[in-house]
Design a protein around this motif. Structure first.
Motif, mmCIF file in Angstrom:
data_model
loop_
_atom_site.group_PDB
_atom_site.id
_atom_site.type_symbol
_atom_site.label_atom_id
_atom_site.label_comp_id
_atom_site.label_asym_id
_atom_site.label_seq_id
_atom_site.Cartn_x
_atom_site.Cartn_y
_atom_site.Cartn_z
ATOM 1 N N PRO A 51 0.830 -1.199 0.000
ATOM 2 C CA PRO A 51 0.000 0.000 0.000
ATOM 3 C C PRO A 51 0.860 1.244 0.000
ATOM 4 N N PRO A 52 0.265 2.420 -0.376
ATOM 5 C CA PRO A 52 1.062 3.652 -0.434
ATOM 6 C C PRO A 52 1.737 3.997 0.885
ATOM 7 N N HIS A 53 1.047 3.757 2.027
ATOM 8 C CA HIS A 53 1.649 4.160 3.303
ATOM 9 C C HIS A 53 2.794 3.243 3.702
ATOM 10 N N ARG A 54 3.022 2.149 2.928
ATOM 11 C CA ARG A 54 4.127 1.254 3.270
ATOM 12 C C ARG A 54 5.456 1.977 3.113
ATOM 13 N N LEU A 55 5.538 2.905 2.135
ATOM 14 C CA LEU A 55 6.773 3.612 1.888
ATOM 15 C C LEU A 55 6.880 4.912 2.668
ATOM 16 N N ALA A 56 5.837 5.294 3.366
ATOM 17 C CA ALA A 56 5.850 6.563 4.083
ATOM 18 C C ALA A 56 6.598 6.393 5.400
ATOM 19 N N LEU A 57 7.511 7.308 5.663
ATOM 20 C CA LEU A 57 8.266 7.262 6.901
ATOM 21 C C LEU A 57 7.349 7.592 8.064
ATOM 22 N N GLY A 58 7.426 6.787 9.091
ATOM 23 C CA GLY A 58 6.602 7.024 10.262
ATOM 24 C C GLY A 58 5.174 6.571 10.124
ATOM 25 N N GLY A 59 4.796 5.943 9.002
ATOM 26 C CA GLY A 59 3.432 5.476 8.824
ATOM 27 C C GLY A 59 3.173 4.206 9.607
ATOM 28 N N PRO A 60 1.911 3.822 9.742
ATOM 29 C CA PRO A 60 1.593 2.596 10.482
ATOM 30 C C PRO A 60 2.123 1.366 9.756
ATOM 31 N N ARG A 61 2.542 0.395 10.505
ATOM 32 C CA ARG A 61 3.056 -0.835 9.922
ATOM 33 C C ARG A 61 1.883 -1.692 9.468
ATOM 34 N N PRO A 62 1.827 -2.041 8.192
ATOM 35 C CA PRO A 62 0.695 -2.838 7.705
ATOM 36 C C PRO A 62 0.778 -4.264 8.224
ATOM 37 N N PRO A 63 -0.328 -4.998 8.187
ATOM 38 C CA PRO A 63 -0.298 -6.395 8.637
ATOM 39 C C PRO A 63 0.554 -7.245 7.707
ATOM 40 N N LEU A 64 0.805 -8.476 8.151
ATOM 41 C CA LEU A 64 1.708 -9.353 7.405
ATOM 42 C C LEU A 64 1.199 -9.616 5.999
ATOM 43 N N GLY A 65 -0.113 -9.817 5.853
ATOM 44 C CA GLY A 65 -0.649 -10.092 4.524
ATOM 45 C C GLY A 65 -0.434 -8.969 3.543
ATOM 46 N N LYS A 66 -0.374 -7.728 4.027
ATOM 47 C CA LYS A 66 -0.142 -6.580 3.149
ATOM 48 C C LYS A 66 1.329 -6.422 2.801
ATOM 49 N N ARG A 67 2.209 -6.970 3.631
ATOM 50 C CA ARG A 67 3.637 -6.796 3.389
ATOM 51 C C ARG A 67 4.209 -7.843 2.435
ATOM 52 N N LEU A 68 3.483 -8.917 2.213
ATOM 53 C CA LEU A 68 3.985 -9.967 1.340
ATOM 54 C C LEU A 68 3.955 -9.519 -0.111
ATOM 55 N N ARG A 69 5.001 -9.829 -0.827
ATOM 56 C CA ARG A 69 5.090 -9.522 -2.242
ATOM 57 C C ARG A 69 4.445 -10.629 -3.055
ATOM 58 N N PRO A 70 4.182 -10.411 -4.350
ATOM 59 C CA PRO A 70 3.540 -11.457 -5.177
ATOM 60 C C PRO A 70 4.302 -12.776 -5.190
ATOM 61 N N TRP A 71 5.619 -12.719 -5.274
ATOM 62 C CA TRP A 71 6.357 -13.983 -5.317
ATOM 63 C C TRP A 71 6.314 -14.713 -3.988
ATOM 64 N N HIS A 72 6.066 -13.966 -2.893
ATOM 65 C CA HIS A 72 5.852 -14.639 -1.611
ATOM 66 C C HIS A 72 4.616 -15.532 -1.662
ATOM 67 N N TRP A 73 3.546 -14.988 -2.247
ATOM 68 C CA TRP A 73 2.312 -15.764 -2.344
ATOM 69 C C TRP A 73 2.496 -16.978 -3.248
ATOM 70 N N VAL A 74 3.246 -16.799 -4.321
ATOM 71 C CA VAL A 74 3.519 -17.940 -5.199
ATOM 72 C C VAL A 74 4.316 -19.006 -4.445
ATOM 73 N N ALA A 75 5.265 -18.568 -3.633
ATOM 74 C CA ALA A 75 6.036 -19.525 -2.838
ATOM 75 C C ALA A 75 5.151 -20.249 -1.833
ATOM 76 N N ILE A 76 4.201 -19.537 -1.237
ATOM 77 C CA ILE A 76 3.272 -20.172 -0.300
ATOM 78 C C ILE A 76 2.422 -21.211 -1.020
ATOM 79 N N ASP A 77 1.930 -20.862 -2.204
ATOM 80 C CA ASP A 77 1.169 -21.847 -2.991
ATOM 81 C C ASP A 77 2.026 -23.060 -3.325
ATOM 82 N N GLY A 78 3.303 -22.807 -3.644
ATOM 83 C CA GLY A 78 4.186 -23.930 -3.923
ATOM 84 C C GLY A 78 4.368 -24.832 -2.722
ATOM 85 N N ALA A 79 4.510 -24.226 -1.530
ATOM 86 C CA ALA A 79 4.655 -25.031 -0.317
ATOM 87 C C ALA A 79 3.392 -25.846 -0.046
ATOM 88 N N VAL A 80 2.224 -25.229 -0.229
ATOM 89 C CA VAL A 80 0.961 -25.957 -0.039
ATOM 90 C C VAL A 80 0.866 -27.116 -1.024
#
Length: 456
Positions: A51-80
């Motif tokens: 999300p846009p606020h991910r790059l903002a200094l001092g912004g709220p830390r997003p949850p884990l699901g928002k911090r994962l990149r697309p290839w992270h999700w592909v890796a999770i699917d591969g593990a499943v």
């Protein structure tokens, strides 16, 4: 008759008409900017989930699901897929030896049949890995695996755990396509999965047919859930775009307000300074006293304009925590304005009718600026020695009329923003402006501002 100036199109109205560009389909990763990387050349058009606020200094830390990149999700699917395949293949290996559990009449599978069943499971797990980067390829792999399993090993016991892997993969794949792709893609994936399940009726065992019924139910739930998620994400993306358009329109309106205020202050003062400096140069040799008076007028006008500019800057710099902003000019300041115009060579007959002391600050400021701009135009363009300014307040409207006795419109090209600024100020308060040659000669600017609510 004076010609009516149509209210200009406001930036907010233009910004509200901003729509989504055609050809852009809503996708799952609509929270960031699309970009292509070396990994995305393989995985296709991947979308940055940050999300846009991910790059903002001092912004709220997003949850884990928002911090994962697309290839992270592909890796999770591969593990499943690996875990699911390992569990299913272990069960199939057990059933290869105990091919007839519970004495239900299952035949003994041949090594070739078992190998083809294993290939079907591997193909289905590959479709599970491809469900995010290549949904169409994943659906094709799953369909091929299911068809191979049913046609080759549908009557064998080892097809039952393999069918379980197919059901899990089909549910996740249909959900992914329904949540991230257009409706036609979701309908095609749903229909393809149900069509594949129908192959179980003539070719599969009774246990596998029961698994097909479970598959149809699970896929239906996944399709409906995916479409609901797709609609919510599309709405959230459209809402963000709409809010961005409204913010852009609001910022544009703020810039226009500042531009109008600066124009009114600078244009008025520079017009008076220009007239007085020309007059002083003309009389400096003949009557130095008159030239000194012109210089005094220039000094006074410059001082007043500087004070107004400082007040305007103070308003711009004032926040909610800074306290009360400096007061803006109103109808009570029309007298000093008429005096400044008089020192510029145009005598102003000012008339104020009605109680104008309780007008809202916005209406009072607009009326003052309209009179100021109209009188400035008289000084610059009319070639008139006198002007009449009348402000009349009734129970419903505030009427402003400024008329000069000059020859009327000349060859002036109208490249300035005076009349346009007057029309914009009136339109902001729901009013109208008429400007044109007056009956009997001269030029007339007439503005009508409605008084509603607390302004009455």
């Amino acid at each position: 008759m004076p010609s009516r100036l149509a209210p200009p199109a406001t930036p907010a109205r233009l910004a509200a008409e901003v729509s989504r560009p055609r050809g852009i389909r809503p996708r799952m990763y609509d929270r960031g900017r699309t970009r292509r990387t070396p990994s995305s050349s393989y995985f296709g058009e991947m979308h940055d989930e940050r999300p846009p606020h991910r790059l903002a200094l001092g912004g709220p830390r997003p949850p884990l699901g928002k911090r994962l990149r697309p290839w992270h999700w592909v890796a999770i699917d591969g593990a499943v897929a690996v875990v699911l395949g390992a569990i299913v293949l272990r069960a199939m290996a057990h059933l290869y030896g105990a091919y007839n559990p519970h004495h239900l009449g299952f035949p003994r599978p041949s090594p070739l049949m078992s190998a083809l069943a294993v290939l079907a499971v591997v193909t289905a797990c590959a479709g599970l890995v491809l469900r995010r980067p290549r949904p169409s390829a994943g659906a094709a792999a799953l369909w091929c695996g299911w068809t191979l399993l049913v046609t080759v090993a549908g009557r064998y016991a080892l097809a039952v755990p393999a069918g379980t892997a197919m059901v899990v993969a089909a549910t996740l794949l249909v959900y992914q396509i329904s949540a991230t792709r257009p409706l036609r893609w979701a309908a095609a994936a749903f229909g393809l999965t149900l069509g594949s399940a129908l192959l179980t009726a003539p070719l599969g065992s009774s246990d596998l047919q029961q698994g097909a019924v479970v598959c149809a139910f699970a896929v239906s739930v996944a399709a409906v859930t995916g479409r609901l998620v797709h609609r919510n994400r599309t709405y959230a993306a459209e809402l963000r775009r709409h809010q961005a358009a409204l913010l852009h329109g609001e910022l544009t309106q703020q810039r226009l307000r500042v531009a109008r205020e600066v124009h009114d202050v600078i244009a008025h003062s520079m017009s008076v300074v220009g007239v007085q400096s020309g007059y002083g140069r003309f009389v400096i040799d003949k009557d130095p006293a008159l030239a000194a008076e012109a210089l005094d007028n220039i000094r006074q006008v410059s001082h007043d304009s500087l004070r107004e500019l400082r007040g305007l800057l103070a308003v711009l710099r004032t926040t909610a925590d800074d306290g009360v902003a400096p007061p803006a000019p109103g109808l009570a300041d029309l007298g000093p304005l008429a005096d400044r115009i008089g020192r510029a060579g145009v005598r102003v007959d000012l008339t104020v009718t009605g109680d104008t002391g309780d007008l809202p600050p916005g209406v009072a400021l607009a009326a003052y600026r309209i009179v100021q701009e109209a009188l400035t135009n008289v000084v610059r363009h009319a070639g008139s020695a006198t002007a009449n300014a009348a402000v009349t307040r009734t129970a419903e409207v505030l009427t402003i009329a400024v008329r000069d006795d000059g020859p009327g419109p000349s060859g002036h090209t109208g490249e300035g923003h005076g009349l346009a600024g007057i029309a914009e100020r009136a339109a902001l308060h729901g009013g109208r402006v008429e400007a044109g040659p007056a009956e009997g000669g001269g030029f007339l600017v007439r503005a009508v501002l409605p008084l509603t609510g607390d302004a009455r």
